[in-house]
Scaffold this active site. Structure first.
Site, PDB file in Angstrom:
ATOM      1  N   ASP A  83       0.829  -1.206   0.000  1.00 34.25           N
ATOM      2  CA  ASP A  83       0.000   0.000   0.000  1.00 34.25           C
ATOM      3  C   ASP A  83       0.861   1.252   0.000  1.00 34.25           C
ATOM      4  O   ASP A  83       0.492   2.273  -0.595  1.00 34.25           O
ATOM      5  CB  ASP A  83      -0.914  -0.017   1.227  1.00 34.25           C
ATOM      6  CG  ASP A  83      -1.872   1.156   1.234  1.00 34.25           C
ATOM      7  OD1 ASP A  83      -2.140   1.712   0.151  1.00 34.25           O
ATOM      8  OD2 ASP A  83      -2.346   1.528   2.321  1.00 34.25           O
ATOM      9  N   ASP A  86       2.814   1.581  -3.735  1.00 32.22           N
ATOM     10  CA  ASP A  86       2.126   2.069  -4.930  1.00 32.22           C
ATOM     11  C   ASP A  86       2.125   3.593  -5.002  1.00 32.22           C
ATOM     12  O   ASP A  86       2.140   4.177  -6.085  1.00 32.22           O
ATOM     13  CB  ASP A  86       0.712   1.518  -5.009  1.00 32.22           C
ATOM     14  CG  ASP A  86      -0.148   1.961  -3.831  1.00 32.22           C
ATOM     15  OD1 ASP A  86       0.358   2.663  -2.944  1.00 32.22           O
ATOM     16  OD2 ASP A  86      -1.343   1.584  -3.802  1.00 32.22           O
ATOM     17  N   ARG A  91       4.325   8.413  -7.951  1.00 28.88           N
ATOM     18  CA  ARG A  91       5.110   9.655  -8.058  1.00 28.88           C
ATOM     19  C   ARG A  91       6.350   9.456  -8.917  1.00 28.88           C
ATOM     20  O   ARG A  91       6.734  10.354  -9.676  1.00 28.88           O
ATOM     21  CB  ARG A  91       5.503  10.126  -6.650  1.00 28.88           C
ATOM     22  CG  ARG A  91       4.328  10.629  -5.825  1.00 28.88           C
ATOM     23  CD  ARG A  91       4.783  11.221  -4.507  1.00 28.88           C
ATOM     24  NE  ARG A  91       5.319  10.201  -3.613  1.00 28.88           N
ATOM     25  CZ  ARG A  91       4.586   9.498  -2.754  1.00 28.88           C
ATOM     26  NH1 ARG A  91       3.279   9.684  -2.697  1.00 28.88           N
ATOM     27  NH2 ARG A  91       5.138   8.600  -1.968  1.00 28.88           N
ATOM     28  N   THR A  97      -3.332   8.612 -10.837  1.00 35.02           N
ATOM     29  CA  THR A  97      -4.624   8.639 -11.514  1.00 35.02           C
ATOM     30  C   THR A  97      -5.749   8.571 -10.490  1.00 35.02           C
ATOM     31  O   THR A  97      -5.564   8.086  -9.363  1.00 35.02           O
ATOM     32  CB  THR A  97      -4.763   7.447 -12.487  1.00 35.02           C
ATOM     33  OG1 THR A  97      -4.627   6.221 -11.751  1.00 35.02           O
ATOM     34  CG2 THR A  97      -3.713   7.516 -13.580  1.00 35.02           C
ATOM     35  N   ASP A 104      -6.986   2.112  -4.515  1.00 37.81           N
ATOM     36  CA  ASP A 104      -6.214   2.008  -3.287  1.00 37.81           C
ATOM     37  C   ASP A 104      -7.127   2.117  -2.069  1.00 37.81           C
ATOM     38  O   ASP A 104      -7.028   1.320  -1.122  1.00 37.81           O
ATOM     39  CB  ASP A 104      -5.145   3.099  -3.265  1.00 37.81           C
ATOM     40  CG  ASP A 104      -4.287   3.027  -2.022  1.00 37.81           C
ATOM     41  OD1 ASP A 104      -3.576   2.028  -1.834  1.00 37.81           O
ATOM     42  OD2 ASP A 104      -4.311   3.989  -1.222  1.00 37.81           O
ATOM     43  N   ASP A 108      -8.066  -0.881   0.663  1.00 32.25           N
ATOM     44  CA  ASP A 108      -7.801  -0.702   2.096  1.00 32.25           C
ATOM     45  C   ASP A 108      -9.036  -0.992   2.926  1.00 32.25           C
ATOM     46  O   ASP A 108      -8.989  -1.707   3.932  1.00 32.25           O
ATOM     47  CB  ASP A 108      -7.322   0.729   2.364  1.00 32.25           C
ATOM     48  CG  ASP A 108      -5.927   0.980   1.821  1.00 32.25           C
ATOM     49  OD1 ASP A 108      -5.201  -0.006   1.584  1.00 32.25           O
ATOM     50  OD2 ASP A 108      -5.570   2.150   1.623  1.00 32.25           O
TER      51      ASP A 108
END
Length: 315
Positions: A83, A86, A91, A97, A104, A108
């Site tokens: 997590d 990514d 970056r 996006t 994401d 979670d």
């Protein structure tokens, strides 16, 4: 000469069309605008590929969750570590996006909810607490995301929290170290509770009722009729609640799970406070937008005030 002049006029006309298109903000009318950029498949961006791998690991951890605590904890922990990876990939490759941000957040919320659902079955006495935590987590993040899109605009990130609205949420979302520590220790607390469910005595003794000797003798040896209920008690269903608890009981030492739970509990509690603040702030922000929208629509409508005639005093 006429042919040269015609070609020049056609070229000038195309340039004017392109300039007009740019001035109107419509890049689709310029055929050279799209040709300057290569084709991109958002679904195959590196951060999103990492997100897919997180989903696969999470599903695998759920498969091993009932009876294999070490394998499940390893898979779940790797999914949580990815997590953080990514975000760095987004970056580094300049591949941030909206789809990746939503993927994401949804991953979670779903993985944490699935783990807490298991905890509510492992510790049924505290099931209402776990259910409340799932509801708070989902409601808080949904309200925050919706308020950000509705009030801040579709291009606004849910992490762009203005300090004037909440300095705590601003610190939580803008400071990467704070965000990582809170998210990591929050998950660590629930993993520690999960491990404790494998290191405690039988969680529900009422599920395992011993068979009286006289019942066994009368049912198996003194009569030819075999009581099927007795067989079900002797040869328990491997998927029953009692069998699962027998398999989990005393499977590992409880020292380190208690240590991890004690260390991560204050941060987990702080994370829940942040969820409450996030829910309240998002609700107030949406309410502010509702007030502005009602005023723009002329609501509430002003009704003419009628003065009632004064009643005679009777004198």
């Amino acid at each position: 000469m006429d042919g040269v002049r015609t070609r020049r006029q056609a070229a000038a006309g195309k340039s004017k069309t392109a300039v007009a298109a740019k001035s109107n903000g419509d890049a689709a009318t310029d055929p050279t605008a799209e040709a300057d950029y290569p084709y991109e498949n958002i679904f195959l961006f590196w951060p999103n590929l990492i997100g897919y791998s997180r989903i696969v690991l999470a599903i695998a951890s759920l498969y091993y969750m009932p009876l294999h605590p070490r394998t499940c904890s390893l898979l779940y922990s790797v999914s949580c570590i990815l997590d953080a990876l990514d975000g760095y990939a987004a970056r580094y490759f300049e591949q941030s996006t909206r789809f990746g941000a939503v993927l994401d957040m949804v991953t979670d919320r779903c993985t944490t909810a699935c783990l807490i659902v298991f905890l509510s079955t492992a510790f049924p006495r505290w099931a209402i607490i776990f259910q409340g935590l799932v509801a708070l987590d989902l409601a808080s993040h949904y309200m925050h995301m919706y308020a950000t899109l509705a009030m801040g605009g579709s291009d606004t990130s849910h992490k762009a929290v203005d300090r004037s609205r909440s300095w705590l949420l601003n610190l939580y979302y803008t400071n990467k170290t704070v965000l990582f520590v809170f998210c990591a220790l929050n998950e660590l607390f629930f993993i520690a509770l999960y491990l404790l469910s494998f290191s405690s005595p039988i969680l529900q003794p009422s599920l395992l009722k011993p068979i009286a000797p006289d019942v066994v003798n009368n049912g198996l040896y003194e009569t030819a009729q075999i009581n099927s209920s007795i067989l079900r008690q002797i040869f328990a269903n491997p998927h029953s609640a009692a069998a699962l608890e027998m398999a989990r009981a005393n499977k590992m030492d409880s020292f380190w799970p208690w240590v991890l739970a004690g260390i991560s509990f204050p941060v987990m509690a702080g994370k829940q406070i942040i969820n409450v603040i996030q829910l309240v702030k998002a609700s107030k922000w949406l309410a502010e937008g509702d007030v502005k929208a009602r005023r723009a629509a002329g609501l509430p409508r002003r009704r003419p005030v009628t003065l009632k005639s004064a009643k005679p005093s009777g004198r």
